[in-house]
Design a protein around this motif. Structure first.
Motif, PDB file in Angstrom:
ATOM      1  N   SER A  80      50.824  40.488  36.851  1.00 13.65           N
ATOM      2  CA  SER A  80      51.051  40.390  35.414  1.00 13.65           C
ATOM      3  C   SER A  80      50.668  38.994  34.948  1.00 13.65           C
ATOM      4  CB  SER A  80      52.511  40.694  35.071  1.00 13.65           C
ATOM      5  OG  SER A  80      53.355  39.778  35.717  1.00 13.65           O
ATOM      6  N   GLY A  81      50.546  38.875  33.652  1.00 14.24           N
ATOM      7  CA  GLY A  81      50.170  37.588  33.077  1.00 14.24           C
ATOM      8  C   GLY A  81      48.679  37.492  32.865  1.00 14.24           C
ATOM      9  N   GLY A  82      48.210  36.299  32.649  1.00 14.24           N
ATOM     10  CA  GLY A  82      46.789  36.100  32.404  1.00 14.24           C
ATOM     11  C   GLY A  82      46.441  36.361  30.956  1.00 14.24           C
ATOM     12  N   ARG A  83      45.183  36.500  30.700  1.00 12.76           N
ATOM     13  CA  ARG A  83      44.709  36.761  29.342  1.00 12.76           C
ATOM     14  C   ARG A  83      43.791  37.958  29.349  1.00 12.76           C
ATOM     15  NH1 ARG A  83      44.524  31.703  25.552  1.00 12.76           N
ATOM     16  NH2 ARG A  83      46.216  30.587  26.509  1.00 12.76           N
ATOM     17  N   MET A  84      43.776  38.637  28.230  1.00  6.80           N
ATOM     18  CA  MET A  84      42.894  39.788  28.088  1.00  6.80           C
ATOM     19  C   MET A  84      41.789  39.438  27.106  1.00  6.80           C
ATOM     20  SD  MET A  84      45.681  42.835  27.894  1.00  6.80           S
ATOM     21  CE  MET A  84      44.437  44.064  27.634  1.00  6.80           C
ATOM     22  N   GLY A  85      40.665  40.104  27.263  1.00  3.97           N
ATOM     23  CA  GLY A  85      39.579  39.903  26.321  1.00  3.97           C
ATOM     24  C   GLY A  85      38.554  38.903  26.825  1.00  3.97           C
ATOM     25  N   PHE A  86      37.563  38.683  26.027  1.00  4.81           N
ATOM     26  CA  PHE A  86      36.450  37.809  26.371  1.00  4.81           C
ATOM     27  C   PHE A  86      36.778  36.379  25.972  1.00  4.81           C
ATOM     28  CE2 PHE A  86      32.230  36.885  27.505  1.00  4.81           C
ATOM     29  CZ  PHE A  86      31.733  35.970  26.599  1.00  4.81           C
ATOM     30  N   ARG A  87      36.604  35.455  26.913  1.00 10.68           N
ATOM     31  CA  ARG A  87      36.950  34.066  26.642  1.00 10.68           C
ATOM     32  C   ARG A  87      35.747  33.136  26.844  1.00 10.68           C
ATOM     33  NH1 ARG A  87      41.274  31.530  25.183  1.00 10.68           N
ATOM     34  NH2 ARG A  87      40.880  29.966  26.729  1.00 10.68           N
ATOM     35  N   GLY A  88      34.570  33.588  26.556  1.00  2.45           N
ATOM     36  CA  GLY A  88      33.413  32.703  26.687  1.00  2.45           C
ATOM     37  C   GLY A  88      32.686  32.937  27.989  1.00  2.45           C
ATOM     38  N   SER A  89      32.331  31.865  28.660  1.00  2.06           N
ATOM     39  CA  SER A  89      31.542  31.973  29.882  1.00  2.06           C
ATOM     40  C   SER A  89      32.331  32.675  30.980  1.00  2.06           C
ATOM     41  CB  SER A  89      31.122  30.588  30.359  1.00  2.06           C
ATOM     42  OG  SER A  89      32.261  29.823  30.655  1.00  2.06           O
ATOM     43  N   SER A  90      31.623  33.189  31.954  1.00  2.15           N
ATOM     44  CA  SER A  90      32.264  33.922  33.033  1.00  2.15           C
ATOM     45  C   SER A  90      33.087  32.976  33.897  1.00  2.15           C
ATOM     46  CB  SER A  90      31.210  34.625  33.886  1.00  2.15           C
ATOM     47  OG  SER A  90      30.384  33.662  34.487  1.00  2.15           O
ATOM     48  N   LEU A  91      34.086  33.558  34.534  1.00  3.45           N
ATOM     49  CA  LEU A  91      34.957  32.768  35.386  1.00  3.45           C
ATOM     50  C   LEU A  91      34.242  32.393  36.667  1.00  3.45           C
ATOM     51  CD1 LEU A  91      38.233  34.822  35.013  1.00  3.45           C
ATOM     52  CD2 LEU A  91      37.641  32.693  33.888  1.00  3.45           C
ATOM     53  N   SER A  92      34.706  31.321  37.273  1.00  5.68           N
ATOM     54  CA  SER A  92      34.118  30.899  38.542  1.00  5.68           C
ATOM     55  C   SER A  92      34.564  31.860  39.640  1.00  5.68           C
ATOM     56  CB  SER A  92      34.556  29.471  38.865  1.00  5.68           C
ATOM     57  OG  SER A  92      35.935  29.461  39.143  1.00  5.68           O
ATOM     58  N   GLU A  93      34.148  31.580  40.827  1.00 10.44           N
ATOM     59  CA  GLU A  93      34.448  32.460  41.950  1.00 10.44           C
ATOM     60  C   GLU A  93      35.778  32.105  42.610  1.00 10.44           C
ATOM     61  OE1 GLU A  93      32.709  35.149  42.850  1.00 10.44           O
ATOM     62  OE2 GLU A  93      31.506  34.771  41.083  1.00 10.44           O
ATOM     63  N   GLU A  94      36.743  31.605  41.843  1.00 10.36           N
ATOM     64  CA  GLU A  94      38.056  31.313  42.406  1.00 10.36           C
ATOM     65  C   GLU A  94      38.699  32.614  42.862  1.00 10.36           C
ATOM     66  OE1 GLU A  94      40.763  28.992  40.077  1.00 10.36           O
ATOM     67  OE2 GLU A  94      39.118  27.841  39.203  1.00 10.36           O
ATOM     68  N   ARG A  95      39.348  32.559  44.020  1.00  8.52           N
ATOM     69  CA  ARG A  95      40.021  33.751  44.531  1.00  8.52           C
ATOM     70  C   ARG A  95      41.413  33.821  43.937  1.00  8.52           C
ATOM     71  NH1 ARG A  95      38.381  36.856  48.324  1.00  8.52           N
ATOM     72  NH2 ARG A  95      40.429  37.085  49.241  1.00  8.52           N
ATOM     73  N   SER A  96      41.789  35.007  43.511  1.00 12.19           N
ATOM     74  CA  SER A  96      43.122  35.186  42.947  1.00 12.19           C
ATOM     75  C   SER A  96      44.128  35.404  44.072  1.00 12.19           C
ATOM     76  CB  SER A  96      43.147  36.373  41.983  1.00 12.19           C
ATOM     77  OG  SER A  96      43.013  37.578  42.702  1.00 12.19           O
ATOM     78  N   ILE A  97      45.382  35.173  43.770  1.00 13.17           N
ATOM     79  CA  ILE A  97      46.440  35.371  44.760  1.00 13.17           C
ATOM     80  C   ILE A  97      46.533  36.847  45.145  1.00 13.17           C
ATOM     81  CG2 ILE A  97      48.309  35.572  43.076  1.00 13.17           C
ATOM     82  CD1 ILE A  97      48.512  33.814  46.488  1.00 13.17           C
TER      83      ILE A  97
END
Length: 131
Positions: A80-97
């Motif tokens: 849960s949490g985070g943001r929904m929708g388009f926020r500009g440039s694509s996210l980096s390749e960080e791995r999520s928990i």
């Protein structure tokens, strides 16, 4: 935004009981709750992981519930949490928990020969929706 992923792991009891301790050793949760039933030797672990994602300026929370019985271990992950929708440039390749926990569970299952099944919720049929 909330997603739930469920897994069932089958195998030898001693190996199934090692999943929680090895998971929490490899990926330390922010909060951990443990309940052990005196009646039937069942154990329930509830772990809460938090991860701050800098690019979207939001915190992702992952709640992991591990239910250890004599014949199987049930793993439920709720993100849960985070943001929904388009926020500009694509996210980096960080791995999520979430992906780290899932990868650990799959790797542990392969390494020790456990049978891992993902529980998929079947969509409600049209007849059930009309009632």
């Amino acid at each position: 935004m909330s997603t739930v992923t469920k897994y069932l792991a089958y195998g030898p009891n001693k190996t199934l009981r090692r999943i929680p301790s090895k998971l929490f050793e490899a990926l330390e949760p922010k909060f951990l709750y443990n309940y052990k039933s005196s009646a039937n030797n069942d154990e329930i672990f509830v772990a809460v992981y938090e991860q701050y994602e800098k690019q979207i300026n939001a915190t992702i929370t992952l709640t992991a519930i591990l239910e250890c019985n004599d014949d199987h271990t049930r793993i439920e992950l709720k993100k849960s949490g985070g943001r929904m929708g388009f926020r500009g440039s694509s996210l980096s390749e960080e791995r999520s928990i979430e992906s780290d926990v899932i990868d650990f569970i799959m790797d542990f299952s392969k390494r020790f020969g456990l049978s891992l099944q993902e529980e998929v919720a079947s969509p409600a049929s049209e007849e059930e929706e009309e009632d």
